[in-house]
Design a protein around this motif. Structure first.
Motif, PDB file in Angstrom:
ATOM      1  N   THR A 160      67.234  21.363  65.260  1.00 43.76           N
ATOM      2  CA  THR A 160      67.849  21.047  66.559  1.00 43.76           C
ATOM      3  C   THR A 160      68.183  22.328  67.316  1.00 43.76           C
ATOM      4  OG1 THR A 160      68.821  19.050  65.587  1.00 43.76           O
ATOM      5  CG2 THR A 160      69.771  19.813  67.662  1.00 43.76           C
ATOM      6  N   VAL A 161      68.814  23.261  66.614  1.00 48.26           N
ATOM      7  CA  VAL A 161      69.198  24.536  67.236  1.00 48.26           C
ATOM      8  C   VAL A 161      67.950  25.264  67.742  1.00 48.26           C
ATOM      9  CG1 VAL A 161      70.075  26.857  66.691  1.00 48.26           C
ATOM     10  CG2 VAL A 161      71.356  24.825  65.984  1.00 48.26           C
ATOM     11  N   TRP A 162      66.933  25.243  66.932  1.00 46.40           N
ATOM     12  CA  TRP A 162      65.705  25.949  67.270  1.00 46.40           C
ATOM     13  C   TRP A 162      65.099  25.405  68.566  1.00 46.40           C
ATOM     14  CZ3 TRP A 162      60.311  24.532  66.637  1.00 46.40           C
ATOM     15  CH2 TRP A 162      59.453  25.625  66.788  1.00 46.40           C
ATOM     16  N   LEU A 172      63.176  21.455  75.396  1.00 46.19           N
ATOM     17  CA  LEU A 172      63.481  20.031  75.482  1.00 46.19           C
ATOM     18  C   LEU A 172      62.294  19.224  75.972  1.00 46.19           C
ATOM     19  CD1 LEU A 172      67.063  19.964  77.050  1.00 46.19           C
ATOM     20  CD2 LEU A 172      66.383  20.287  74.702  1.00 46.19           C
ATOM     21  N   GLU A 173      61.662  19.715  76.998  1.00 45.85           N
ATOM     22  CA  GLU A 173      60.666  18.886  77.648  1.00 45.85           C
ATOM     23  C   GLU A 173      59.387  18.745  76.827  1.00 45.85           C
ATOM     24  OE1 GLU A 173      60.236  19.750  81.716  1.00 45.85           O
ATOM     25  OE2 GLU A 173      58.361  18.649  81.897  1.00 45.85           O
ATOM     26  N   ARG A 343      73.184  31.495  76.534  1.00 48.14           N
ATOM     27  CA  ARG A 343      72.660  30.260  75.978  1.00 48.14           C
ATOM     28  C   ARG A 343      72.391  30.386  74.480  1.00 48.14           C
ATOM     29  NH1 ARG A 343      70.479  25.479  77.839  1.00 48.14           N
ATOM     30  NH2 ARG A 343      69.166  24.666  76.198  1.00 48.14           N
ATOM     31  N   ARG A 344      71.858  31.522  74.129  1.00 49.91           N
ATOM     32  CA  ARG A 344      71.505  31.755  72.739  1.00 49.91           C
ATOM     33  C   ARG A 344      72.729  31.695  71.815  1.00 49.91           C
ATOM     34  NH1 ARG A 344      67.356  33.868  70.157  1.00 49.91           N
ATOM     35  NH2 ARG A 344      68.035  34.685  68.162  1.00 49.91           N
ATOM     36  N   VAL A 349      76.186  29.319  67.704  1.00 53.87           N
ATOM     37  CA  VAL A 349      77.579  29.175  67.244  1.00 53.87           C
ATOM     38  C   VAL A 349      77.976  27.696  67.190  1.00 53.87           C
ATOM     39  CG1 VAL A 349      79.992  29.641  67.845  1.00 53.87           C
ATOM     40  CG2 VAL A 349      78.271  31.443  68.056  1.00 53.87           C
ATOM     41  N   MET A 350      77.678  26.956  68.248  1.00 59.17           N
ATOM     42  CA  MET A 350      78.067  25.543  68.264  1.00 59.17           C
ATOM     43  C   MET A 350      77.297  24.747  67.210  1.00 59.17           C
ATOM     44  SD  MET A 350      80.520  25.113  70.108  1.00 59.17           S
ATOM     45  CE  MET A 350      81.266  26.689  70.384  1.00 59.17           C
ATOM     46  N   GLY A 351      76.019  25.061  67.057  1.00 60.99           N
ATOM     47  CA  GLY A 351      75.233  24.381  66.016  1.00 60.99           C
ATOM     48  C   GLY A 351      75.883  24.572  64.655  1.00 60.99           C
TER      49      GLY A 351
END
Ligand code: PFF
Length: 452
Positions: A160-162, A172-173, A343-344, A349-351
């Motif tokens: 997901t993070v990747w 995403l797209e 963004r990175r 961090v959130m992941g």
């Protein structure tokens, strides 16, 4: 309206189809294939299914339009969007959404991890020739292994993070466009097979003949909560995706298309799974393991079953990924837009933090199996219940009230009509979002709490 009016510093979908596919990708996921069949089984079928569909139409579609309108108008993450439009206490709605994204993704990765484990089993050919009784045991032994669950949870979160690291149009797209149609196709094959099996007619009767006695307040809240969960509503995921949409996008069209696709996938999953339940005399109310205990029986018997099993679980994992990236995106968009994180960094961090919050969910079936929370449920089922049945509908209720009563008609209509010129159904939508959606959510809440 000039399509290039908005000069993005943020990402933008590169095509309208990309936006539809990404939104459909967010909606279609474990909710449709893992959760819908098992909660339908637990709440007795027909009446639950029909009430769920009613919620999609009366609450889901109008709120999806509302979220996309707010997102595209403000070009912000959920917190920034409410702050920009009104500020004050309304900003809390955005906060509620970011929190919900954090919480839901934590256990979503655990369940998705089960699907990855099953993909691995399929690749190894484990299902082929297995005896009917042995298939459900595979799931039991997965749940008994804390380590396997943690491992697959980590793998899924890393994936997901990747993807989210790749950004809007790249990550995403591109991820979404390819696999959705294949998933549809394979589900249709499994559903048709189910219909022609001995349990087919019973399954259809179970799914579509309502016994209204079974629709108590708990079932109603579950159906409504699931409408939010399944359509990715109430927490700003569709708002965030809408914020990357170009002005020519016809929002009502997208919302309707996505909702129809989402409902079809859920129903197809039900039509694929329940014939197996009835053919082999299994319990419809088997709980969260239902899909894992039933479909592999078919894979073990049909010619080419191993290949179909590989494809099915690959697509299930993929459907889960296109949803999990939208959950993470809500959190990441907040840190990028509001806190000016890169963004990175925000993504990594959130992941990682969300992964940590998911650990008790991964352990909730074995190591922490004796720790009970809401109504005797384990940790995973408890936070799922809390997020799906309470936080999302509450978020949805507030979004509906905001759109119907706080936002001006000029603003809402103007935004919708940028892409949907002369939108004739505007009064219908406005009526639904102003009166029907909030009142329905409130009634279901109140009746569940016993006040009504
Ligand atoms: N709609 C997804 C599913 O049905 O699996 C789950 C989900 C994704 C819920 C994104 C909420 C969300 F914001």
């Amino acid at each position: 309206m000039d399509k290039h009016h908005y000069k993005p510093k943020r990402g933008l979908w590169t095509s309208r189809l990309g936006f539809i596919m990404a939104s459909a990708g967010s909606a279609v996921g474990l909710g449709n294939i893992w959760k819908f069949p098992y909660i339908t089984g637990m709440h007795g079928g027909g009446a639950f299914v029909l009430f769920f569909i009613f919620c999609i139409v009366a609450v889901g579609v109008p709120i999806m339009i509302a979220e996309m309108v707010i997102g595209r108008h403000t070009r912000k993450d959920p917190v920034g969007a409410f702050r920009k439009l009104r500020g004050g206490p309304w900003t809390l709605v955005g906060w509620l959404g970011v929190t919900a994204g954090f919480v839901i993704l934590s256990y979503y990765c655990v369940v998705a991890g089960w699907a990855v484990d099953y993909l691995w089993l399929a690749v190894k050919g484990t299902f082929s020739g297995k005896h009917i009784q042995e298939v459900p045991e595979l799931f039991t032994s997965l749940l008994a292994s804390d380590l396997s669950q943690l491992f697959w949870q980590a793998v899924f979160m890393a994936a997901t993070v990747w993807i989210v690291l790749g950004g809007v149009s790249n990550g995403l797209e591109r991820a979404n466009k390819l696999m959705m149609p294949v998933l549809f196709l394979i589900l249709i094959v499994l559903a048709v097979r189910g219909l022609f099996s001995p349990g087919g007619p019973k399954a259809l009767a179970f799914l579509f003949t309502p016994d209204w006695q079974k629709l108590d307040a708990t079932a109603m809240l579950e159906a409504m909560g699931h409408a939010f969960f399944s359509l990715s509503l109430g927490m700003g995921a569709m708002l965030t995706y809408g914020s990357y949409a170009d002005e020519g996008t016809n929002i009502p069209n997208v919302a309707l298309t996505v909702s129809i696709m989402d409902t079809c996938v859920a129903l197809l999953a039900g039509i694929a799974i329940f014939p197996i339940v009835f053919t082999y005399g299994m319990a419809p109310a088997a709980g969260p393991g239902l899909v894992f205990k039933t479909l592999p029986i078919i894979f073990s018997q049909m010619p080419g079953g191993t290949l179909i099993a590989i494809m099915f679980f690959l697509l299930l994992v993929f459907a889960a990924l296109t949803s999990s990236i939208s959950l993470l995106e809500v959190v990441v968009a907040y840190y990028c837009d509001e806190k000016k994180w890169q963004r990175r960094n925000a993504t990594v961090v959130m992941g990682f933090l969300i992964f940590l919050l998911g650990v008790p969910s991964a352990l909730s079936n074995h190591l922490l199996a004796d720790v009970h929370f809401i109504g005797g449920r384990n940790f995973l089922d408890s936070i799922d219940l809390l997020a799906t049945n309470y936080i999302l509908p509450l978020g949805g209720l507030l979004i509906a009230i905001f759109t119907g009563w706080v936002m001006t008609t000029r603003l809402a209509r103007g935004e919708i009509e940028k892409g949907a010129v002369n939108f004739h159904y505007y009064p219908v939508w406005h009526f639904l979002i102003k009166y029907v959606s909030p009142v329905l959510v409130a009634i279901v809440f109140l009746s569940r709490s016993g006040l009504f």
